[in-house]
Each structure stands twice: as C-alpha cells, then as structure tokens.
Design a protein around this motif. Sequence first.
Motif, PDB file in Angstrom:
ATOM      1  N   GLY A   1       0.787  -1.226   0.000  1.00 39.56           N
ATOM      2  CA  GLY A   1       0.000   0.000   0.000  1.00 39.56           C
ATOM      3  C   GLY A   1       0.817   1.272   0.000  1.00 39.56           C
ATOM      4  O   GLY A   1       0.276   2.362  -0.163  1.00 39.56           O
ATOM      5  N   SER A   2       2.141   1.148   0.190  1.00 37.37           N
ATOM      6  CA  SER A   2       2.997   2.334   0.238  1.00 37.37           C
ATOM      7  C   SER A   2       3.280   2.850  -1.170  1.00 37.37           C
ATOM      8  O   SER A   2       3.385   2.076  -2.135  1.00 37.37           O
ATOM      9  CB  SER A   2       4.318   1.991   0.928  1.00 37.37           C
ATOM     10  OG  SER A   2       5.235   3.056   0.828  1.00 37.37           O
ATOM     11  N   THR A   3       3.437   4.169  -1.308  1.00 39.51           N
ATOM     12  CA  THR A   3       3.829   4.753  -2.599  1.00 39.51           C
ATOM     13  C   THR A   3       5.344   4.753  -2.758  1.00 39.51           C
ATOM     14  O   THR A   3       5.851   4.872  -3.879  1.00 39.51           O
ATOM     15  CB  THR A   3       3.293   6.191  -2.728  1.00 39.51           C
ATOM     16  OG1 THR A   3       3.783   6.968  -1.636  1.00 39.51           O
ATOM     17  CG2 THR A   3       1.767   6.201  -2.715  1.00 39.51           C
ATOM     18  N   ALA A   4       6.083   4.640  -1.657  1.00 38.04           N
ATOM     19  CA  ALA A   4       7.540   4.589  -1.717  1.00 38.04           C
ATOM     20  C   ALA A   4       7.994   3.237  -2.262  1.00 38.04           C
ATOM     21  O   ALA A   4       7.412   2.197  -1.946  1.00 38.04           O
ATOM     22  CB  ALA A   4       8.128   4.821  -0.334  1.00 38.04           C
ATOM     23  N   GLN A   5       9.029   3.250  -3.079  1.00 39.54           N
ATOM     24  CA  GLN A   5       9.537   2.044  -3.717  1.00 39.54           C
ATOM     25  C   GLN A   5      10.930   1.705  -3.199  1.00 39.54           C
ATOM     26  O   GLN A   5      11.675   2.572  -2.738  1.00 39.54           O
ATOM     27  CB  GLN A   5       9.610   2.243  -5.237  1.00 39.54           C
ATOM     28  CG  GLN A   5       8.281   2.593  -5.893  1.00 39.54           C
ATOM     29  CD  GLN A   5       7.400   1.386  -6.081  1.00 39.54           C
ATOM     30  OE1 GLN A   5       7.789   0.415  -6.731  1.00 39.54           O
ATOM     31  NE2 GLN A   5       6.197   1.443  -5.518  1.00 39.54           N
ATOM     32  N   LYS A   6      11.302   0.426  -3.293  1.00 36.03           N
ATOM     33  CA  LYS A   6      12.649  -0.006  -2.950  1.00 36.03           C
ATOM     34  C   LYS A   6      12.995  -1.258  -3.736  1.00 36.03           C
ATOM     35  O   LYS A   6      12.118  -1.929  -4.304  1.00 36.03           O
ATOM     36  CB  LYS A   6      12.788  -0.276  -1.448  1.00 36.03           C
ATOM     37  CG  LYS A   6      11.976  -1.444  -0.946  1.00 36.03           C
ATOM     38  CD  LYS A   6      12.305  -1.798   0.505  1.00 36.03           C
ATOM     39  CE  LYS A   6      13.629  -2.499   0.634  1.00 36.03           C
ATOM     40  NZ  LYS A   6      13.905  -2.970   2.024  1.00 36.03           N
ATOM     41  N   ALA A   7      14.275  -1.587  -3.767  1.00 35.28           N
ATOM     42  CA  ALA A   7      14.737  -2.791  -4.451  1.00 35.28           C
ATOM     43  C   ALA A   7      14.729  -3.967  -3.483  1.00 35.28           C
ATOM     44  O   ALA A   7      15.139  -3.836  -2.326  1.00 35.28           O
ATOM     45  CB  ALA A   7      16.131  -2.570  -5.005  1.00 35.28           C
ATOM     46  N   PHE A   8      14.255  -5.098  -3.950  1.00 33.48           N
ATOM     47  CA  PHE A   8      14.235  -6.339  -3.180  1.00 33.48           C
ATOM     48  C   PHE A   8      15.041  -7.401  -3.917  1.00 33.48           C
ATOM     49  O   PHE A   8      15.086  -7.416  -5.150  1.00 33.48           O
ATOM     50  CB  PHE A   8      12.808  -6.851  -3.005  1.00 33.48           C
ATOM     51  CG  PHE A   8      11.897  -5.977  -2.194  1.00 33.48           C
ATOM     52  CD1 PHE A   8      11.719  -6.206  -0.842  1.00 33.48           C
ATOM     53  CD2 PHE A   8      11.211  -4.920  -2.790  1.00 33.48           C
ATOM     54  CE1 PHE A   8      10.866  -5.407  -0.088  1.00 33.48           C
ATOM     55  CE2 PHE A   8      10.350  -4.124  -2.047  1.00 33.48           C
ATOM     56  CZ  PHE A   8      10.181  -4.361  -0.690  1.00 33.48           C
ATOM     57  N   ASN A   9      15.635  -8.313  -3.167  1.00 31.31           N
ATOM     58  CA  ASN A   9      16.373  -9.433  -3.756  1.00 31.31           C
ATOM     59  C   ASN A   9      15.601 -10.740  -3.680  1.00 31.31           C
ATOM     60  O   ASN A   9      16.062 -11.762  -4.217  1.00 31.31           O
ATOM     61  CB  ASN A   9      17.725  -9.604  -3.062  1.00 31.31           C
ATOM     62  CG  ASN A   9      18.588  -8.365  -3.162  1.00 31.31           C
ATOM     63  OD1 ASN A   9      19.024  -7.827  -2.144  1.00 31.31           O
ATOM     64  ND2 ASN A   9      18.822  -7.885  -4.375  1.00 31.31           N
ATOM     65  N   TYR A  10      14.428 -10.717  -3.006  1.00 35.65           N
ATOM     66  CA  TYR A  10      13.609 -11.914  -2.880  1.00 35.65           C
ATOM     67  C   TYR A  10      12.141 -11.561  -3.065  1.00 35.65           C
ATOM     68  O   TYR A  10      11.715 -10.437  -2.757  1.00 35.65           O
ATOM     69  CB  TYR A  10      13.799 -12.566  -1.505  1.00 35.65           C
ATOM     70  CG  TYR A  10      15.174 -13.137  -1.285  1.00 35.65           C
ATOM     71  CD1 TYR A  10      15.461 -14.455  -1.642  1.00 35.65           C
ATOM     72  CD2 TYR A  10      16.188 -12.361  -0.729  1.00 35.65           C
ATOM     73  CE1 TYR A  10      16.729 -14.987  -1.450  1.00 35.65           C
ATOM     74  CE2 TYR A  10      17.459 -12.879  -0.534  1.00 35.65           C
ATOM     75  CZ  TYR A  10      17.727 -14.194  -0.898  1.00 35.65           C
ATOM     76  OH  TYR A  10      18.979 -14.704  -0.722  1.00 35.65           O
ATOM     77  N   THR A  11      11.375 -12.539  -3.546  1.00 41.75           N
ATOM     78  CA  THR A  11       9.925 -12.375  -3.655  1.00 41.75           C
ATOM     79  C   THR A  11       9.224 -13.558  -2.994  1.00 41.75           C
ATOM     80  O   THR A  11       9.797 -14.640  -2.852  1.00 41.75           O
ATOM     81  CB  THR A  11       9.468 -12.284  -5.123  1.00 41.75           C
ATOM     82  OG1 THR A  11       9.825 -13.501  -5.812  1.00 41.75           O
ATOM     83  CG2 THR A  11      10.103 -11.089  -5.832  1.00 41.75           C
ATOM     84  N   SER A  12       7.982 -13.345  -2.602  1.00 46.20           N
ATOM     85  CA  SER A  12       7.134 -14.419  -2.095  1.00 46.20           C
ATOM     86  C   SER A  12       5.689 -13.982  -2.317  1.00 46.20           C
ATOM     87  O   SER A  12       5.435 -13.130  -3.172  1.00 46.20           O
ATOM     88  CB  SER A  12       7.426 -14.713  -0.629  1.00 46.20           C
ATOM     89  OG  SER A  12       6.776 -15.910  -0.227  1.00 46.20           O
ATOM     90  N   ALA A  13       4.747 -14.545  -1.569  1.00 46.58           N
ATOM     91  CA  ALA A  13       3.341 -14.184  -1.752  1.00 46.58           C
ATOM     92  C   ALA A  13       2.586 -14.267  -0.447  1.00 46.58           C
ATOM     93  O   ALA A  13       2.948 -15.031   0.463  1.00 46.58           O
ATOM     94  CB  ALA A  13       2.672 -15.086  -2.792  1.00 46.58           C
ATOM     95  N   SER A  14       1.528 -13.475  -0.366  1.00 41.89           N
ATOM     96  CA  SER A  14       0.645 -13.447   0.797  1.00 41.89           C
ATOM     97  C   SER A  14      -0.769 -13.248   0.289  1.00 41.89           C
ATOM     98  O   SER A  14      -1.037 -12.293  -0.445  1.00 41.89           O
ATOM     99  CB  SER A  14       1.054 -12.301   1.726  1.00 41.89           C
ATOM    100  OG  SER A  14       0.224 -12.244   2.849  1.00 41.89           O
ATOM    101  N   ILE A  15      -1.682 -14.161   0.650  1.00 45.82           N
ATOM    102  CA  ILE A  15      -3.060 -14.085   0.178  1.00 45.82           C
ATOM    103  C   ILE A  15      -4.034 -14.165   1.348  1.00 45.82           C
ATOM    104  O   ILE A  15      -3.724 -14.760   2.383  1.00 45.82           O
ATOM    105  CB  ILE A  15      -3.379 -15.189  -0.866  1.00 45.82           C
ATOM    106  CG1 ILE A  15      -3.268 -16.582  -0.236  1.00 45.82           C
ATOM    107  CG2 ILE A  15      -2.462 -15.060  -2.077  1.00 45.82           C
ATOM    108  CD1 ILE A  15      -3.703 -17.711  -1.181  1.00 45.82           C
ATOM    109  N   THR A  16      -5.188 -13.551   1.172  1.00 48.25           N
ATOM    110  CA  THR A  16      -6.218 -13.516   2.209  1.00 48.25           C
ATOM    111  C   THR A  16      -7.571 -13.822   1.582  1.00 48.25           C
ATOM    112  O   THR A  16      -7.865 -13.368   0.479  1.00 48.25           O
ATOM    113  CB  THR A  16      -6.263 -12.128   2.876  1.00 48.25           C
ATOM    114  OG1 THR A  16      -4.971 -11.824   3.391  1.00 48.25           O
ATOM    115  CG2 THR A  16      -7.268 -12.085   3.995  1.00 48.25           C
ATOM    116  N   SER A  17      -8.405 -14.573   2.275  1.00 51.51           N
ATOM    117  CA  SER A  17      -9.703 -14.971   1.724  1.00 51.51           C
ATOM    118  C   SER A  17     -10.655 -13.796   1.611  1.00 51.51           C
ATOM    119  O   SER A  17     -10.635 -12.869   2.431  1.00 51.51           O
ATOM    120  CB  SER A  17     -10.345 -16.062   2.585  1.00 51.51           C
ATOM    121  OG  SER A  17     -10.667 -15.570   3.872  1.00 51.51           O
TER     122      SER A  17
END
Length: 305
Positions: A127-143
């Motif tokens: 939800g943030s407008t600020a951006q940054k670089a990441f070296n890893y990704t994953s996922a999070s889901i909600t019903s």
Amino acid sequence: MKTSMFTILISGCLLVSFSSCQKNKVAPPPKTTTGGSQSGGTSSTPTNPVTTTTICDYDFSDTTLTNHGWTIAFNDEFNGDLSNWVAFTGGVTNEVMCNEPANAKTVNGELQISALKQDVTGPVTVGSTAQKAFNYTSASITSNQTFSASTATPKVMIVARAKVASGYGLTSVFNSFGENWPTNGQINFFQVGGNDTREYSTNYFYGTQSSQNTVTGGMQYNPVSSDLASCYHVFMTEWSQTSLKYYVDGKLVETKTGDVSKLFNKQQALGLSLPIGGLFYDNFVPANIQVGTLYVSYVKVFTSK
C-alpha cells in the motif's frame, strides 16, 4: 535457535483505506512479538511436552464432519483460479521479500506459494507509494470470505492440508484475523519455521484497542514425529466460544482457553503466506536464506450449531 519472537501475516491493504480492498477483505494485523510490550506476551514460549505422532500424506474426508452435523461453509481445492483470495504486492516490516501475486498460483490441483531469489522493485510495504529494491519475492493471500464462531454458528472448524516450506529464513503461515487488529482477534493455525520443520507454533490475539494485544501465554510450540516439509499433513482447528482445539492428522494436539471467549462473534478472514526473515528468526542472517515453496491441497471451513 527457537525464539519467542515470530512473524505474523501482513497480507492486506496496509496504509490503504478499507474501501480500496475487495469486498469482505479485512485489514491486516501489524507486527507483534510474544515478548514485547505491544503483544503483552511472556519472554519465553512453552513447548508441548508431548510429541504428536503424525502420518505422512494424511488426508481428510468431509464426511468425517458432515455425518456429524457439520455444514461446509468454504471449500477451495485449488482446481481453478484464486478468485476466493486477494493477493498483495509489497514488502513487510522486518522481512526481506516483496510479496508478488505471481508467486501464488494453482498447479495440478494445489496452491503453491513460492519464495524466490529474484530482483524486483516494489512498494516498501503493501500500500505504500515509496519504492525499494528487493532481492527476494514471495506471496501473501487472504480470503474474500470471513468466518466467526458466533451465536449463529457456535463452532467453526478450519482445515488445511499442507506441505510446509523447508529452508532457513522461511516461515509457512496459516492464520485468520479481523479488521482493526486485534480488536476482532487473530488465530494462528500453524506457523512453521523452515529451519525446524519438526514442530509448529500456534497462537491467538485479542485487545480492546488497536495494535494492543492483551492475551498472554497464547503461543505454544508443538513437536511432531515427522518432517512437516517432507509430505502433506492435515491441520484442523476447532474454534468455539470457550476454546481453540488444534489437531494434526486427526489427533488432538492442544487446547487453548484463557481469553478465547473474547474472540466469539469476531469476524476473521483466512490468510496464507510464506514470509522470508522477520521476527521469527533470532539473529537473522540474510546470506543464509534458502528459497522454497509452501504447498496446500485444500482449505475448508465447516460450521456447526
């Protein structure tokens, strides 16, 4: 090393108004620790003295419950898309990955949430407008759908068949939580650190004020006889007005009482995620991260009067 601090799912519209989320989506809980002043917890976490004997690739039949007065209220066997869920994009405080919707997908009738070594740029937090670089990704889901042990449905059974992720830095998470955390409560059905997949932790939260958990002694580690990352196991939690009963592969593991009654009539959505890093790890070393995948055969919810 086991620590009393741990990661809680952050998988919603953090810093974004509720109206920007999909219908019935609740806002996510903030970070807490079991030992910090925010959580109100103790400095040490108990371990169940009994090691539960588990059964590799155990499965569950709906009739086990429906033949005894239970009604199915939610059933996702992941044979199609993820329309029952909301996936989010962005980082999480104290964690090192960027959550990406593409990291949660259905493959051959199961959900796969994958933590990957991948360079991306994304929101600092969801939800943030600020951006940054990441070296890893994953996922999070909600019903999309919410559930509650309530006057209308005094008992709720939450069921998931899962093979958790193995690897340092990973935590497989299945929980539920309500809006304006923790005033509508939170229940952790399982949390498994990828560096020790022969035990899982459980917990619950409640408070009358936003971001102020008042439950003490809610967390417990439960050792099991087999590696939870080597094959599938069925995790079941029965939520009633007076207790939370946790089962693995059909066996009762623990019963929580205490402040559980304060969760009655509180609507909560389900969450699945695979964070990297976070407060679950003591003296976290990013150089030691190992990527992996959380596999889920199904998630089901049953209610009973």
